[in-house]
Scaffold this motif. Structure first.
Motif: not given
Length: 97
Positions: A1-9, A31-35
């Motif tokens: 899983m990369n940050l692009n799919s992390g952005f979507l979720t 999003y920063c905390i999620y990333a």
């Protein structure tokens, strides 16, 4: 899983949970905390994968490590109900996950 799919979720989670839809800067903080949490999870996976010689061993090891952290992390059980001898695991759970 990369940050692009992390952005979507993260977009799906943020708007599904109806978190402060009036201020866009709150989403950036979310999003920063999620990333960062996503990167910590990926780092744990990489470390586990590099330490073990096979996939089966890595999966078994990560289950043994993550189960106590998840069980005693305070999300499923009140921290005050955990015996004092095991309460130190809650501090690991807060700092790791």
């Amino acid at each position: 899983m990369n940050l692009n799919s992390g952005f979507l979720t993260s977009v799906i989670a943020y708007f599904s949970l109806d978190l402060n839809l009036h201020d866009g800067s709150k989403y950036v903080i979310f999003y920063c905390i999620y990333a960062m949490a996503l990167q910590c999870g990926m780092a744990f996976d990489y470390i586990t994968g590099y330490m073990m010689s096979s996939v089966e061993t890595a999966l078994a090891f990560s289950t043994v490590i993550l189960f106590p952290i998840t069980a005693f992390g305070g999300q499923h059980v009140k921290v005050t109900s955990i015996p004092l001898a095991w309460r130190w695991i809650t501090y690991l759970a807060v700092n790791i996950i």
